[in-house]
Structures are given as C-alpha cells and as structure tokens.
Design an enzyme around this catalytic site. Structure first.
Site, PDB file in Angstrom:
ATOM      1  N   HIS A  87       1.253  -1.034  -0.122  1.00 56.13           N
ATOM      2  CA  HIS A  87       0.057  -0.031   0.048  1.00 56.13           C
ATOM      3  C   HIS A  87       0.347   1.454  -0.214  1.00 56.13           C
ATOM      4  O   HIS A  87       1.940   1.209   0.756  1.00 56.13           O
ATOM      5  CB  HIS A  87      -0.481   0.268   1.370  1.00 56.13           C
ATOM      6  CG  HIS A  87      -0.472   0.283   2.333  1.00 56.13           C
ATOM      7  ND1 HIS A  87      -0.100   1.516   3.158  1.00 56.13           N
ATOM      8  CD2 HIS A  87      -0.452  -0.512   3.572  1.00 56.13           C
ATOM      9  CE1 HIS A  87       0.284   0.410   4.054  1.00 56.13           C
ATOM     10  NE2 HIS A  87       0.356  -0.851   4.450  1.00 56.13           N
ATOM     11  N   ASP A  89      -0.459   4.134   0.650  1.00 55.49           N
ATOM     12  CA  ASP A  89      -0.828   4.892   1.797  1.00 55.49           C
ATOM     13  C   ASP A  89       0.062   4.955   3.267  1.00 55.49           C
ATOM     14  O   ASP A  89       0.434   4.382   3.281  1.00 55.49           O
ATOM     15  CB  ASP A  89      -2.133   5.175   2.232  1.00 55.49           C
ATOM     16  CG  ASP A  89      -2.964   4.007   2.355  1.00 55.49           C
ATOM     17  OD1 ASP A  89      -2.078   2.849   1.421  1.00 55.49           O
ATOM     18  OD2 ASP A  89      -4.047   3.921   3.528  1.00 55.49           O
ATOM     19  N   ASP A 120       6.264   1.831   7.185  1.00 54.88           N
ATOM     20  CA  ASP A 120       5.896   1.487   6.632  1.00 54.88           C
ATOM     21  C   ASP A 120       4.511   2.169   5.460  1.00 54.88           C
ATOM     22  O   ASP A 120       4.000   3.241   5.956  1.00 54.88           O
ATOM     23  CB  ASP A 120       4.391   1.023   7.926  1.00 54.88           C
ATOM     24  CG  ASP A 120       3.089   0.792   7.272  1.00 54.88           C
ATOM     25  OD1 ASP A 120       3.002   0.031   7.105  1.00 54.88           O
ATOM     26  OD2 ASP A 120       2.263   1.363   8.844  1.00 54.88           O
ATOM     27  N   GLU A 154      -4.998   1.196   2.704  1.00 52.58           N
ATOM     28  CA  GLU A 154      -4.880   0.456   3.913  1.00 52.58           C
ATOM     29  C   GLU A 154      -5.178   0.922   5.149  1.00 52.58           C
ATOM     30  O   GLU A 154      -5.332  -0.234   6.489  1.00 52.58           O
ATOM     31  CB  GLU A 154      -3.607  -0.333   3.999  1.00 52.58           C
ATOM     32  CG  GLU A 154      -3.865  -1.688   4.763  1.00 52.58           C
ATOM     33  CD  GLU A 154      -2.205  -1.324   6.045  1.00 52.58           C
ATOM     34  OE1 GLU A 154      -2.273  -2.206   7.048  1.00 52.58           O
ATOM     35  OE2 GLU A 154      -2.080  -0.181   5.942  1.00 52.58           O
ATOM     36  N   GLU A 155      -4.378   2.423   5.357  1.00 56.80           N
ATOM     37  CA  GLU A 155      -3.997   3.152   6.962  1.00 56.80           C
ATOM     38  C   GLU A 155      -5.606   3.605   7.336  1.00 56.80           C
ATOM     39  O   GLU A 155      -6.265   3.170   8.649  1.00 56.80           O
ATOM     40  CB  GLU A 155      -2.778   4.141   6.116  1.00 56.80           C
ATOM     41  CG  GLU A 155      -1.854   3.566   6.124  1.00 56.80           C
ATOM     42  CD  GLU A 155      -1.018   3.006   7.527  1.00 56.80           C
ATOM     43  OE1 GLU A 155      -1.923   3.133   8.543  1.00 56.80           O
ATOM     44  OE2 GLU A 155       0.150   2.720   7.099  1.00 56.80           O
ATOM     45  N   ASP A 178       4.165  -6.293   3.421  1.00 60.98           N
ATOM     46  CA  ASP A 178       3.953  -4.334   4.797  1.00 60.98           C
ATOM     47  C   ASP A 178       4.930  -5.074   6.225  1.00 60.98           C
ATOM     48  O   ASP A 178       6.308  -6.179   6.205  1.00 60.98           O
ATOM     49  CB  ASP A 178       2.671  -5.211   5.153  1.00 60.98           C
ATOM     50  CG  ASP A 178       2.369  -3.516   5.936  1.00 60.98           C
ATOM     51  OD1 ASP A 178       2.468  -2.263   6.211  1.00 60.98           O
ATOM     52  OD2 ASP A 178       0.452  -3.164   5.632  1.00 60.98           O
ATOM     53  N   HIS A 392       4.089   4.734  11.993  1.00 61.49           N
ATOM     54  CA  HIS A 392       3.415   5.354  12.371  1.00 61.49           C
ATOM     55  C   HIS A 392       3.522   6.380  13.274  1.00 61.49           C
ATOM     56  O   HIS A 392       2.970   7.109  13.949  1.00 61.49           O
ATOM     57  CB  HIS A 392       1.403   4.761  12.990  1.00 61.49           C
ATOM     58  CG  HIS A 392       1.176   3.824  12.063  1.00 61.49           C
ATOM     59  ND1 HIS A 392      -0.520   3.808  12.430  1.00 61.49           N
ATOM     60  CD2 HIS A 392       1.080   3.079  11.166  1.00 61.49           C
ATOM     61  CE1 HIS A 392      -0.602   2.841  11.311  1.00 61.49           C
ATOM     62  NE2 HIS A 392       0.366   2.197  10.605  1.00 61.49           N
TER      63      HIS A 392
END
Length: 422
Positions: A87, A89, A120, A154-155, A178, A392
């Site tokens: 992903h 995002d 990530d 995904e986020e 991931d 994150h």
C-alpha cells in the site's frame, strides 16, 4: 544471471533504490484524510510501464486509485505466478515541527532511513519497483507471470486489496510486503460491527416514572439502558472465548470484543429512543470472518430474546464495510500460514541463502492486507522490511541494511519461484 549475481547487482546499485524511495516519500499520501493518491499512482503506473508491465488502474474513492501491473512470463501456463502487494498510503505525521528530520523526504543517518513510510511501507514498494527495473535492464527472463498490486486505503481500513482480488488479479503465491521486521508473519483477524436499537415509541423525559414503575401505564424503554445489557452480553462472550479458544503465539484472551463507541438519544428532554454501539472483534488465525460474525450475532440475538422489551424491538447487527472513513466499518481477515506450501519453502530458502540463518516465523501483533488473500484461496505471507515500533511513529525510520537484505531475498525468490514448474 543467477541469484548470486543478482544479489551483488542489488548491492552495487542500492543507491538507485534509495533515490526511488526518496521520490515515493515525497508524495504526501497521508491517510486519513486519504483521497490524495492519484499523483503517486500515476508515478508508479509510468514506472511499471517503463519496465514492460501491462497496467490496469481504476478509481477507488475520489482522488484515490488502485493499480495492478503484470509482466507476462514466457510460459505462463506451465510456470508459477507471483503477486507482490503493498500500500502506498501512509499514517498521519502530526505536527511536522516535532520531527527531527522532514517527514516527506528521505534522510540517511547512521545506517537508518528516516521519513514517513520508511517502515510502513514505501521502502518495500521501492524495493519491488527497483527489482522490476533490474529485471528489464539485465534482460532476466521469467517463465511465470509477475504481478504487482499498488494498493491504497490500508491505513484507513479500506479494502483496496479486496477489490483488486475481486477483479481476478491473483496468482499462485503472494507476498504482502508490509512491516514485519523480515519475519514471516501470519495474523489474527479484525472486524468492526454496529449494534443498533430503536424503540417503537418516543417519550418525553417527564414520562420516565410511568415507564419504569408498577402502575405507570406506559410500555417502553430507554435504548441506552438496554444497550448496557447487550454490552454485558458481549463481555460474557468475550470471557467465554478467553477460556475456550486459543492459538499459538497469541496471549490467552487476545480474541477480544471491544465496545469502542456509543451514541444514542436525542437530548435530555427525551427518553432515549435510539442507541448505536460501534465495536471491534479480534479473532484467531484459524477463524473465518463469516463464522465469527455468525457467532456474535446469534449471541446478541439470544441476549435480546431474554429481555421482554428487546424481544419486541430486536437489535439490528451490521458488520464490516469497505471503508472506515466512508461507512464506518472495516474487515481484516485472518491469515494462517501454510508452511508446507512450496512457495513458503522457497521463500524460506531465499532468506537462508541471503541471511545465512533461518527466518523467524510467527504472527503479526497487528493486521495488514495479507488476510484478504485467504478468502480468495491464494496462499500468502506478510514479509517486509521495517519495524512495528517505527510504523506510524514520530520520526519513523528503518534499517538501511534490512532494506538491502529484503530486496536481495525478494529478488532471489522471484528468480526461483517464477521459474518453477507448476
């Protein structure tokens, strides 16, 4: 070119990969708010086209886009195909002033790579794209098909991977790259649900005495108070699960039911005629979404049937959704690893050849899109660079050496798997 030569080439040209990673990080694809991935997907689309991939893309949500690239093998019918999924995002950055280094550009310092997405998971995206470029430049043939899923959402709990798989873009094996710290991970599952209560009549607050005491003469109830009973019912089921269910590598009672958010009523002048509960269920890798939702729904219905008021006004249970942002619901299916699958064994072998040791095989403490391959009967693992503690996080970073090794492992695996007969 053999696997050893490819591994050396990756190391020799690794700065090119880092330049590509810097370009990807500079796209501010923060989610939420999302709706900002068209520019990065246009970049990926052109990059894949330049490497002789056939590309399909379509709108997902406004200003977001899903993308699939496919490089056809020379003997697709007889040789294994592979999906690499990731992903584009990234998580929100908060106040950029709190970052030591700019979040939307790559900074290298003491063997670490800093920037949003380094763990990530834009580093893995960059590695995959870089490998595709090397395959073309070096004229390395693959007999089986090689597919790339460039996913968004995904986020924010948006089922981009699900939609891609629904369109038929699968393969004999898949790797979702991931964040996994170069561990080979399965995962438990997660799904959100809503319980909604609504009374048949609406009453003024002044009628409460008549509703709750003998001789009052009014039949009705507070939806907020009845929701408490349903929450207590969920807690009973949660405790029952903790006693009766378990799975290796998960602490007892990890299969939780969290009453996360509640809303109801109109204002203090009314008896609450509506109440809604938003809750989250976590379940083990050997459990299916449909079985979990059936069990929880039936339990809620039984709790309601035991109450004379809810028997006549039963709760409505709604499950999941395709977007946490759009319809306040998400689904992440579980993933149980098939360690006997040939694809799994080839990945382990590639890891051993590059690292000189066995990989750590286990379960993710979080969830990713890897679980979405399970309902489509595509064997898959989560395997990628980056550390969970950095995902994150403020000042997100990852290991330069780990990214190099990941790229070498995936490169070796592609050469091996896509040239293996079915």
């Amino acid at each position: 070119m053999n696997k050893e030569q490819l591994s050396q080439l990756i190391e020799d040209k690794f700065d090119e990969l880092l330049d590509l990673l810097d370009q990807l990080i500079r796209f501010e694809t923060v989610s939420p708010p999302a709706r900002n991935t068209q520019p990065i997907q246009a970049f990926v689309r052109q990059y894949l086209t330049d490497q002789d991939f056939e590309v399909d893309h379509w709108p997902f949500f406004q200003k977001d886009e899903l993308l699939v690239g496919c490089k056809k093998g020379t003997d697709s019918t007889n040789y294994h195909s592979l999906v690499l999924n990731g992903h584009v995002d990234v998580a929100p950055v908060g106040d950029e002033k709190d970052w030591i280094y700019p979040p939307f550009q790559l900074t290298q310092k003491d063997g670490r790579l800093y920037g949003r997405g380094t763990s990530d998971m834009k580093a893995a995206i960059a590695a995959d794209l870089f490998l595709f470029k090397l395959l073309k430049e070096e004229g390395i043939p693959l007999k089986g098909d090689l597919l790339f899923h460039s996913v968004v959402g995904e986020e924010s709990g948006e089922a981009g991977t699900r939609e891609i798989l629904e369109k038929g873009y699968g393969a004999d094996y898949a790797i979702v790259s991931d964040t996994s710290e170069l561990k080979i991970w399965g995962q438990g599952g997660c799904i959100t649900g809503w319980i909604k209560l609504k009374t048949a009549k609406v009453f003024h607050d002044g009628n409460r005495r008549n509703l709750i005491h003998a001789g009052g003469g009014l039949k009705g109830f507070s939806a907020v108070e009845k929701m408490v009973k349903l929450i207590e019912g969920l807690q009973e089921l949660e405790r029952y699960w903790a006693i009766t269910k378990s799975y290796p590598e998960f602490a007892t009672g990890s299969n939780t039911i969290n009453p996360a958010y509640i809303e109801g009523g109109r204002n203090p002048a009314f008896i609450a005629d509506t109440c809604s509960l938003w809750f989250t269920v976590h379940f083990y890798p050997n459990e299916k979404v449909e079985d979990i939702t059936k069990e929880v729904t039936e339990h809620i219905q039984k709790v309601a049937q035991a109450d004379p008021w809810m028997r006549d006004n039963p709760p409505i249970v709604e499950w999941g959704g395709r977007s946490m942002a759009e319809d306040k619901g998400e689904i992440f299916p579980a993933l149980e690893l098939d360690q006997d699958h040939p694809g799994f064994k080839h990945l382990v072998k590639a890891y051993q050849n590059i690292k000189g040791e066995d990989p750590v095989i286990g379960m993710s403490p979080s969830v990713s899109d890897s679980g979405w391959f399970t309902p489509f009967n595509i064997p898959v693992v989560c395997f990628g660079p980056g550390e969970m503690k950095e995902a994150h996080a403020l000042n997100e970073s990852s290991s330069r050496q780990e990214l190099l090794e990941f790229t070498q492992i995936i490169g070796a695996f592609i050469l091996d798997w896509c040239n293996q007969k079915r």
